[in-house]
Design a protein around this motif. Structure first.
Motif, PDB file in Angstrom:
ATOM      1  N   ALA A  59       0.811  -1.218   0.000  1.00 24.32           N
ATOM      2  CA  ALA A  59       0.000   0.000   0.000  1.00 24.32           C
ATOM      3  C   ALA A  59       0.840   1.261   0.000  1.00 24.32           C
ATOM      4  N   ALA A  60       2.126   1.127   0.310  1.00 24.20           N
ATOM      5  CA  ALA A  60       2.996   2.296   0.408  1.00 24.20           C
ATOM      6  C   ALA A  60       3.363   2.815  -0.980  1.00 24.20           C
ATOM      7  N   GLU A  61       3.648   4.103  -1.044  1.00 23.68           N
ATOM      8  CA  GLU A  61       4.151   4.692  -2.289  1.00 23.68           C
ATOM      9  C   GLU A  61       5.666   4.491  -2.319  1.00 23.68           C
ATOM     10  N   MET A  62       6.125   3.595  -3.169  1.00 23.73           N
ATOM     11  CA  MET A  62       7.519   3.226  -3.194  1.00 23.73           C
ATOM     12  C   MET A  62       8.347   4.201  -4.043  1.00 23.73           C
ATOM     13  N   PRO A  63       9.602   4.392  -3.664  1.00 23.81           N
ATOM     14  CA  PRO A  63      10.492   5.217  -4.482  1.00 23.81           C
ATOM     15  C   PRO A  63      10.865   4.467  -5.756  1.00 23.81           C
ATOM     16  N   PRO A  64      11.480   5.137  -6.722  1.00 24.03           N
ATOM     17  CA  PRO A  64      11.957   4.414  -7.909  1.00 24.03           C
ATOM     18  C   PRO A  64      12.847   3.253  -7.494  1.00 24.03           C
ATOM     19  N   ALA A  65      12.643   2.099  -8.147  1.00 21.53           N
ATOM     20  CA  ALA A  65      13.362   0.899  -7.741  1.00 21.53           C
ATOM     21  C   ALA A  65      13.806   0.105  -8.954  1.00 21.53           C
ATOM     22  N   LEU A  66      14.934  -0.570  -8.785  1.00 17.04           N
ATOM     23  CA  LEU A  66      15.458  -1.522  -9.752  1.00 17.04           C
ATOM     24  C   LEU A  66      15.515  -2.876  -9.079  1.00 17.04           C
ATOM     25  N   VAL A  67      14.973  -3.896  -9.709  1.00 19.11           N
ATOM     26  CA  VAL A  67      15.066  -5.269  -9.221  1.00 19.11           C
ATOM     27  C   VAL A  67      15.997  -6.032 -10.152  1.00 19.11           C
ATOM     28  N   VAL A  68      17.012  -6.666  -9.562  1.00 18.35           N
ATOM     29  CA  VAL A  68      17.986  -7.438 -10.332  1.00 18.35           C
ATOM     30  C   VAL A  68      17.843  -8.901  -9.950  1.00 18.35           C
ATOM     31  N   GLY A  69      17.575  -9.754 -10.927  1.00 17.39           N
ATOM     32  CA  GLY A  69      17.435 -11.179 -10.671  1.00 17.39           C
ATOM     33  C   GLY A  69      18.432 -11.987 -11.476  1.00 17.39           C
ATOM     34  N   GLY A  85      13.628 -18.368  -7.694  1.00 15.74           N
ATOM     35  CA  GLY A  85      12.846 -18.558  -8.895  1.00 15.74           C
ATOM     36  C   GLY A  85      12.907 -17.314  -9.761  1.00 15.74           C
ATOM     37  N   VAL A  86      12.255 -17.365 -10.913  1.00 14.58           N
ATOM     38  CA  VAL A  86      12.251 -16.223 -11.833  1.00 14.58           C
ATOM     39  C   VAL A  86      10.902 -15.515 -11.838  1.00 14.58           C
ATOM     40  N   ARG A  87       9.807 -16.243 -12.055  1.00 15.54           N
ATOM     41  CA  ARG A  87       8.490 -15.614 -12.098  1.00 15.54           C
ATOM     42  C   ARG A  87       8.166 -14.851 -10.815  1.00 15.54           C
ATOM     43  N   PRO A  88       8.470 -15.395  -9.619  1.00 13.78           N
ATOM     44  CA  PRO A  88       8.201 -14.607  -8.417  1.00 13.78           C
ATOM     45  C   PRO A  88       8.935 -13.275  -8.398  1.00 13.78           C
ATOM     46  N   VAL A  89      10.166 -13.247  -8.910  1.00  9.79           N
ATOM     47  CA  VAL A  89      10.932 -11.996  -8.928  1.00  9.79           C
ATOM     48  C   VAL A  89      10.311 -11.005  -9.902  1.00  9.79           C
ATOM     49  N   LEU A  90       9.866 -11.490 -11.042  1.00 10.91           N
ATOM     50  CA  LEU A  90       9.207 -10.598 -12.001  1.00 10.91           C
ATOM     51  C   LEU A  90       7.909 -10.037 -11.415  1.00 10.91           C
ATOM     52  N   ASP A  91       7.139 -10.881 -10.733  1.00 11.02           N
ATOM     53  CA  ASP A  91       5.897 -10.420 -10.111  1.00 11.02           C
ATOM     54  C   ASP A  91       6.183  -9.428  -8.988  1.00 11.02           C
ATOM     55  N   TYR A  92       7.234  -9.679  -8.245  1.00 12.85           N
ATOM     56  CA  TYR A  92       7.671  -8.788  -7.154  1.00 12.85           C
ATOM     57  C   TYR A  92       7.996  -7.401  -7.716  1.00 12.85           C
ATOM     58  N   ALA A  93       8.754  -7.369  -8.812  1.00 11.92           N
ATOM     59  CA  ALA A  93       9.097  -6.090  -9.432  1.00 11.92           C
ATOM     60  C   ALA A  93       7.843  -5.360  -9.897  1.00 11.92           C
ATOM     61  N   ALA A  94       6.920  -6.102 -10.503  1.00 11.71           N
ATOM     62  CA  ALA A  94       5.686  -5.482 -10.978  1.00 11.71           C
ATOM     63  C   ALA A  94       4.877  -4.912  -9.823  1.00 11.71           C
ATOM     64  N   ALA A  95       4.819  -5.645  -8.706  1.00  9.06           N
ATOM     65  CA  ALA A  95       4.057  -5.177  -7.549  1.00  9.06           C
ATOM     66  C   ALA A  95       4.629  -3.891  -6.973  1.00  9.06           C
ATOM     67  N   LEU A  96       5.946  -3.722  -7.102  1.00  8.22           N
ATOM     68  CA  LEU A  96       6.599  -2.529  -6.567  1.00  8.22           C
ATOM     69  C   LEU A  96       6.715  -1.415  -7.605  1.00  8.22           C
ATOM     70  N   GLY A  97       6.258  -1.671  -8.814  1.00 13.78           N
ATOM     71  CA  GLY A  97       6.393  -0.689  -9.882  1.00 13.78           C
ATOM     72  C   GLY A  97       7.843  -0.459 -10.252  1.00 13.78           C
ATOM     73  N   ALA A  98       8.654  -1.507 -10.167  1.00 14.39           N
ATOM     74  CA  ALA A  98      10.099  -1.379 -10.337  1.00 14.39           C
ATOM     75  C   ALA A  98      10.544  -1.785 -11.731  1.00 14.39           C
ATOM     76  N   VAL A 137      13.083  -3.910 -13.954  1.00 15.03           N
ATOM     77  CA  VAL A 137      13.648  -5.227 -13.664  1.00 15.03           C
ATOM     78  C   VAL A 137      14.705  -5.575 -14.694  1.00 15.03           C
ATOM     79  N   GLU A 138      15.809  -6.159 -14.233  1.00 15.95           N
ATOM     80  CA  GLU A 138      16.878  -6.658 -15.088  1.00 15.95           C
ATOM     81  C   GLU A 138      17.200  -8.083 -14.651  1.00 15.95           C
ATOM     82  N   MET A 139      17.072  -9.030 -15.568  1.00 18.17           N
ATOM     83  CA  MET A 139      17.443 -10.413 -15.291  1.00 18.17           C
ATOM     84  C   MET A 139      18.811 -10.680 -15.909  1.00 18.17           C
ATOM     85  N   ILE A 140      19.767 -11.089 -15.095  1.00 19.32           N
ATOM     86  CA  ILE A 140      21.116 -11.370 -15.577  1.00 19.32           C
ATOM     87  C   ILE A 140      21.194 -12.835 -15.989  1.00 19.32           C
TER      88      ILE A 140
END
Length: 273
Positions: A210-220, A228-241, A243-246
């Motif tokens: 529910a919080a307004e999150m600052p700009p974020a980058l998720v690196v997986g 896992g991969v899909r949970p990380v992608l969903d996590y990034a989407a939930a935070l409006g972040a 995402v970069e998968m290495i």
């Protein structure tokens, strides 16, 4: 801009020159000795880094009060640096601390880079690690994955450390000499790990989402069996972040793919500095 940590509730380590505002680094584990971060593949050459030693690690001592409460330590470090708001770089369990800081002290967190975050606890996404391509034909890796899925953490400090090392091969895309040496760096503790998860609000996920999150980058990592991969992608989407998968990478991208990690994080920190 060096700081004296004698008045801080936690110890810190400075990496890089002090010619710019530093990013604050939150290690994972939980409460693993931050030495396992090394110099984050030379990231300190892009921006100076101040690495927090959480409660429950050797230099700070004591035990965590729970990652939700320990967000106060992050705010204290930001205060000591004289910054209105800081850029956070967090790894694994440390990403929970970053989210707690951003939720509880939103004015103090400017941006977040969240590296290989455990994600299912936040989004409820189904684990897909069983489908990832890793070196399962290696008997050491196969046993590590089996232990990760079936064994507990152990009932003593010695068993906890033994279990951590037995499961370590599952944490990387490959189990070479480089990864084997890295797995032994940074002390882990059963008591510290347990304390990290105590006294967490029952509605913590709702508060964070529910919080307004600052700009974020998720690196997986595309071979990270731990997250896992899909949970990380969903996590990034939930935070409006962003995402970069290495590629060809597990849970420790600065060890496994240092050039890609340095490029991704370096570009992020350079853009927001």
């Amino acid at each position: 801009m060096r700081i004296d940590s004698s008045d801080l509730p936690v110890a810190v380590t400075w990496i890089g020159e002090d010619d710019a505002d530093p990013a604050v680094v939150l290690p994972g584990g939980a409460c693993r000795g931050p030495e396992y971060l090394g110099d984050l593949a030379g990231l300190g050459s892009t921006r100076p880094l101040v690495v927090l030693h959480p409660r429950g690690t050797s230099r700070t001592g004591g035990l965590s009060r729970g990652w939700w409460t320990d967000a106060e330590d992050v705010a204290a470090v930001i205060d000591a640096l004289g910054l209105e708001a800081a850029d956070l770089v967090a790894h694994s369990a440390g990403t929970r601390l970053a989210l707690a800081a951003a939720t509880r002290f939103p004015a103090r967190v400017r941006t977040m880079a969240l590296v290989t975050p455990p994600a299912m606890w936040l989004t409820g996404s189904a684990y897909d690690g069983d489908d990832l391509v890793v070196d399962r034909e290696d008997p050491v890796v196969a046993e590590a994955i089996r232990s990760l899925m079936e064994d507990g953490d152990g009932d003593s400090e010695e068993e906890f450390r033994e279990t951590f090392l037995r499961q370590a091969p599952a944490s990387y895309a490959h189990w070479t000499t480089v990864e084997q040496e890295h797995a032994r760096v940074g002390a882990v503790s059963l008591a510290s790990d347990a304390a990290w998860f105590q006294d967490i609000p029952e509605d913590v996920t709702q508060r964070i989402l529910a919080a307004e999150m600052p700009p974020a980058l998720v690196v997986g990592g595309d071979r990270d069996v731990l997250t896992g991969v899909r949970p990380v992608l969903d996590y990034a989407a939930a935070l409006g972040a962003q995402v970069e998968m290495i590629e060809d990478c597990g849970h420790y991208p600065w060890v496994e793919q240092p050039e890609a990690f340095r490029r991704v994080l370096g570009e992020w920190l350079a853009r927001i500095s």
